[in-house]
Design a protein around this motif. Structure first.
Motif, PDB file in Angstrom:
ATOM      1  N   ILE A   5      21.027  32.874 -30.981  1.00  0.00           N
ATOM      2  CA  ILE A   5      21.079  33.449 -32.100  1.00  0.00           C
ATOM      3  C   ILE A   5      21.528  34.983 -31.813  1.00  0.00           C
ATOM      4  N   GLU A   6      21.053  35.664 -30.652  1.00  0.00           N
ATOM      5  CA  GLU A   6      21.181  36.863 -30.126  1.00  0.00           C
ATOM      6  C   GLU A   6      22.758  37.057 -30.356  1.00  0.00           C
ATOM      7  N   ASP A   7      23.545  36.078 -29.584  1.00  0.00           N
ATOM      8  CA  ASP A   7      24.876  36.148 -29.445  1.00  0.00           C
ATOM      9  C   ASP A   7      25.549  36.255 -30.869  1.00  0.00           C
ATOM     10  N   PHE A   8      24.937  35.502 -31.685  1.00  0.00           N
ATOM     11  CA  PHE A   8      25.649  35.180 -33.027  1.00  0.00           C
ATOM     12  C   PHE A   8      25.470  36.339 -33.903  1.00  0.00           C
ATOM     13  N   ILE A   9      24.075  36.880 -33.785  1.00  0.00           N
ATOM     14  CA  ILE A   9      23.889  38.233 -34.532  1.00  0.00           C
ATOM     15  C   ILE A   9      25.008  39.359 -33.831  1.00  0.00           C
ATOM     16  N   SER A  10      25.041  39.534 -32.664  1.00  0.00           N
ATOM     17  CA  SER A  10      25.988  40.516 -31.949  1.00  0.00           C
ATOM     18  C   SER A  10      27.468  40.320 -32.260  1.00  0.00           C
TER      19      SER A  10
END
Length: 235
Positions: A5-10
């Motif tokens: 999710i962190e990668d997607f948000i970034s």
């Protein structure tokens, strides 16, 4: 591939168009095993708009031609749902008719089954939804549902931001400034634009200078790029 999710948000934070954001989201949910997806808008238990979808060939046409939104348990259930739910939950909460059972069987035969839906409530009876589902005969991983929910909510949040950015970006441009920008995209010089619009070359320069300033860019080329990205002008 989106690993978290962190990668997607970034990654989504740097995306400036709804289409690119959609493609990123579809890539993310496919990496979780979901090959089908749809973003739909419903009102009074009917589908009123489908901004985008990804289904096996022929499924969408069958859905529309047969008026399946009138009997789809998911469309009926989403109005009262306040949390993401599995399609099985919607079916369990509904006393399925024979027609609904056949509809679900037809969906499975066409490669659309075992889905989950995330309701996105709007004003009144309007409810947006994003549904993702399986195409192959394999079971979804329940331990990954929290990830799916996180990806979907981030998609919707970033989409709202992009729409708002687009609205603010173009709202101060005058009709003449937008017109000059459109002709810039076609590669016309200031003199040629002036001839087309029956204004002086100096007036064209004035309009384009204002456009560059309002869009927060450094030159006419980047103004055209930003104009396309934000939908002020079309490709």
């Amino acid at each position: 591939m989106i690993a978290s999710i962190e990668d997607f948000i970034s990654t989504s934070a740097s995306i400036s168009t709804a289409q690119a954001l959609r493609d990123l989201y579809l890539e993310a949910v496919e990496s979780e095993g979901y090959q089908n997806a749809v973003f739909a808008r419903t009102r009074d238990r009917r589908v009123v708009d489908i901004p985008w979808m990804k289904f096996p060939a022929g499924y969408a046409e069958s859905y529309v031609a047969n008026g399946w939104d009138q009997i789809d348990p998911v469309v009926h259930f989403v109005n009262s749902a306040r949390r993401p739910f599995a399609w099985a939950q919607a079916c369990e909460a509904t006393k399925l008719t024979g027609r609904q059972k056949k509809f679900l069987a037809d969906c499975r035969d066409m490669g659309v089954h075992s889905g989950i839906t995330i309701p996105l409530h709007g004003p009144g009876t309007d409810v947006d939804l994003i549904s993702i589902s399986l195409r192959d005969e394999k079971q979804a991983r329940p331990d990954r549902l929290a990830v799916i929910y996180g990806l979907t909510y981030q998609y919707r949040l970033r989409l709202s931001e992009i729409i708002e950015e687009r609205r603010h970006c173009g709202q101060d441009l005058t009709a003449k400034e937008i017109e000059c920008l459109r002709w810039c995209k076609e590669g016309k010089t200031n003199w040629e634009i002036g001839e087309i619009l029956s204004i002086s070359e100096k007036t064209v320069e004035f309009h384009l200078s204002n456009t560059i300033r309002k869009l927060g860019v450094s030159n006419r080329i980047t103004a055209v790029v930003k104009g396309i990205q934000t939908g002020i002008i079309s490709i």
